[in-house]
Write an enzyme that holds these catalytic residues in place. Structure first.
Site, PDB file in Angstrom:
ATOM      1  CG  ASP A 336       9.804   1.461  -2.475  1.00  0.00           C
ATOM      2  OD1 ASP A 336      10.295   0.654  -1.643  1.00  0.00           O
ATOM      3  OD2 ASP A 336       7.927   1.092  -3.157  1.00  0.00           O
ATOM      4  CD  GLU A 337       6.337   5.028  -2.570  1.00  0.00           C
ATOM      5  OE1 GLU A 337       5.290   5.924  -2.752  1.00  0.00           O
ATOM      6  OE2 GLU A 337       5.726   3.931  -1.651  1.00  0.00           O
TER       7      GLU A 337
END
Ligand code: NGO
Length: 531
Positions: A336-337
């Site tokens: 993620d991210e």
């Protein structure tokens, strides 16, 4: 709930049994004059598939035995049950292979699947039947919820310990019913994790996902890279002392979770969310310079160095050591991210790292951004978008699902337990909005992600991120009362549940939480008993 399958025949036997019970079975019927604390057979969370009340209640007495047959695993469940009941009842409750009457845990062929069970309760005893030990364990949780809340005390109480008569037939809708605990932003001790495991088990959750690394802390000892834990784990959000699990600590968590029929899913978040690792080893950085440890709450600023070979030595060592410690099938690699990793590097990194996970015998899980690369065969992705996430992002995930990638649903504006309930909640975040109890309960996983086949949905998981949470009290304030609702979303068929009935059943849990010392949030909209 489906309408109870009460029939005339049952009603007849109920009347007969009640009449007989009054005259012949004083030992098992509630004592005349005693307050009838018997809970209705359907006051259970998550809602069972079918409930047929009827017949005489069963009363646990000092003569009750727990019969478990020859299976070692059934005996373990029996010992667990005895361990739950002995302190408050004060009874011996011997666990024996055979005998009649009492409580019987029975493994048998039948339509129970991996986790289903049937519970029959009547004058002479209680029988829980299941095809697998996990089903017996879930049946025991049902039995526990049918007993008065006082059973949760660790000192002797007066009882009576009466279980309503009838039959519960039950099996889960989804195989994946998880909770995630972020032990990186703030570190939680083994005892705190065990406490949460016990709370998850009460609601028949079966996966504990541990977020073991992030910018603020690396929480698991890795022998080949020891500074990850000793230095990378030495702080946390706000600059506290942090901590890490030794391998023995982690094994103890895995063992304890398994004894509650939960599978531990370890996550090492890659290639972003890696500041703690980058701070521990200068050579992992593209410029060869270790950044300082980080104790803030920003995201998206760190990345492993995708072009460097040592990155893959590091990942392989970590994957190998964690896979060796983990009996479960899955290894979560985050994803993620990764805002500081170019798209090209992200794809390259995931193409190279996913096969390493397979090489060490595990199945990949990633946050849904993994669908921006190519999820490996058999991979699962965990969707954490919002109802309002843009259609293109949802479609990218749905397309992967059509292509065989499994989905775990963790929509942030539904089941992120770290979201504030409302503007007055003292803990938690609100980037996904406020998530009240009804919002976390009142949604359906099937059809949730447009264009994703229902068959791709493996279940639901409630993450609890710990930027603002420091101890069990904080965990419980955010998880209760929302966690049982997510458990019901994962377990109960859509037609068996509804907010109006649920909020009554939820309110009835408060007394049990009181005895267990769970400091829950008395959320509006639920008819809580007066404090
Ligand atoms: C996001 C982010 C986490 C935060 C969390 C806070 C995911 C998958 N990445 O969820 O780093 O802690 O929100 O709610």
């Amino acid at each position: 709930m489906r309408p109870h399958r009460s029939t005339l025949r049952l009603l007849g036997s109920l009347l007969l049994a009640t009449a007989l019970g009054a005259s012949l079975t004083g030992a098992t019927a509630p004592r005349p004059g005693a307050t009838d604390t018997t809970s209705p057979l359907d006051r259970i969370i998550p809602a069972p598939s079918s409930v047929t009340p009827g017949g005489t209640p069963y009363r646990i007495t000092d003569r009750t035995r727990i019969h478990v047959g020859e299976s070692r695993e059934a005996r373990q469940v029996g010992e667990y049950l005895a361990g739950l009941l002995r302190p408050s009842t004060g009874y011996r409750l011997p666990v024996t292979a055979r005998g009649t009457g009492g409580i019987r845990l029975r493994l048998a062929k039948g339509p129970y699947g991996e986790e289903g069970y049937r519970l029959d309760s009547g004058r002479d005893g209680i029988t829980i039947t299941a095809g697998r030990p996990a089903g017996l364990f879930h049946g025991v949780q049902t039995l526990r919820q049918l007993l008065p809340a006082a059973v949760e005390h660790d000192t002797v109480q007066s009882g009576p310990w009466t279980v309503p008569g009838g039959t519960v037939e039950d099996s889960p809708r989804y195989a994946w019913r998880g909770a995630m605990l972020d032990v990186s932003r703030h570190f939680f001790s083994v005892a705190e994790v065990k406490r949460y495991i016990d709370q998850l088990a009460l609601y028949k959750l079966n996966k504990l996902h541990l977020h073991l690394s992030d910018d603020q802390g690396w929480r698991i000892a890795i022998d080949s890279w020891p500074r990850l834990a000793t230095y990378g784990g030495s702080t946390e959000v706000g600059g506290g002392p942090g901590g890490h699990y030794t391998k023995d600590d982690y094994r103890e968590i895995v063992r304890y979770a398994a004894s509650r029929h939960l599978e531990v899913v370890p996550e090492i978040d890659l290639p972003g969310h890696t500041n703690a690792a980058l701070a521990s080893y200068a050579e992992l950085n593209c410029d060869g310079v270790a950044p300082p440890l980080y104790t803030g709450t920003e995201v998206g600023f760190s990345s492993l160095c995708v072009p460097k070979e040592i990155t893959y030595d590091f990942v392989e060592d970590v994957v190998r050591e964690i896979a060796a410690l983990t009996p479960g099938r899955y290894l979560h690699i985050g994803g993620d991210e990764a805002h500081s990793t170019s798209h090209e590097d992200y794809v390259r990194f995931m193409d190279r790292v996913q096969p390493v996970v397979a090489e060490y015998g595990k199945q990949v899980i990633g946050w849904h951004q993994l669908t921006g690369a190519t999820p490996a065969e058999g991979a699962l992705v965990q969707y954490w978008g919002l109802d309002g996430t843009d259609a293109a992002e949802k479609e990218q995930v749905a397309a992967a699902a059509r292509n065989g990638t499994g989905l775990i649903l963790s929509p942030a504006d539904r089941v992120y337990l770290d979201m504030k309930y409302d503007a007055s909640t003292p803990l938690g975040l609100n980037w996904a909005g406020y998530v009240d109890v009804r919002r976390s309960y009142d949604w359906d996983p099937a059809g949730y992600l447009p264009g994703a086949p229902d068959s791709a949905v493996r279940g639901v998981e409630a993450p609890l991120w710990s930027e603002t949470l420091e101890d069990s009290g904080h965990i419980e304030y955010m998880a209760f009362p929302r966690l049982p609702g997510v458990a019901e979303v994962g377990w109960s068929a859509a037609g068996d549940r509804g907010w109006e009935g649920y909020r009554e059943r939820l309110a009835a849990q408060a007394e049990r939480w009181g005895v267990l010392g769970i400091g829950f949030h008395r959320a509006a909209g639920v008819p809580w008993p007066s404090a």
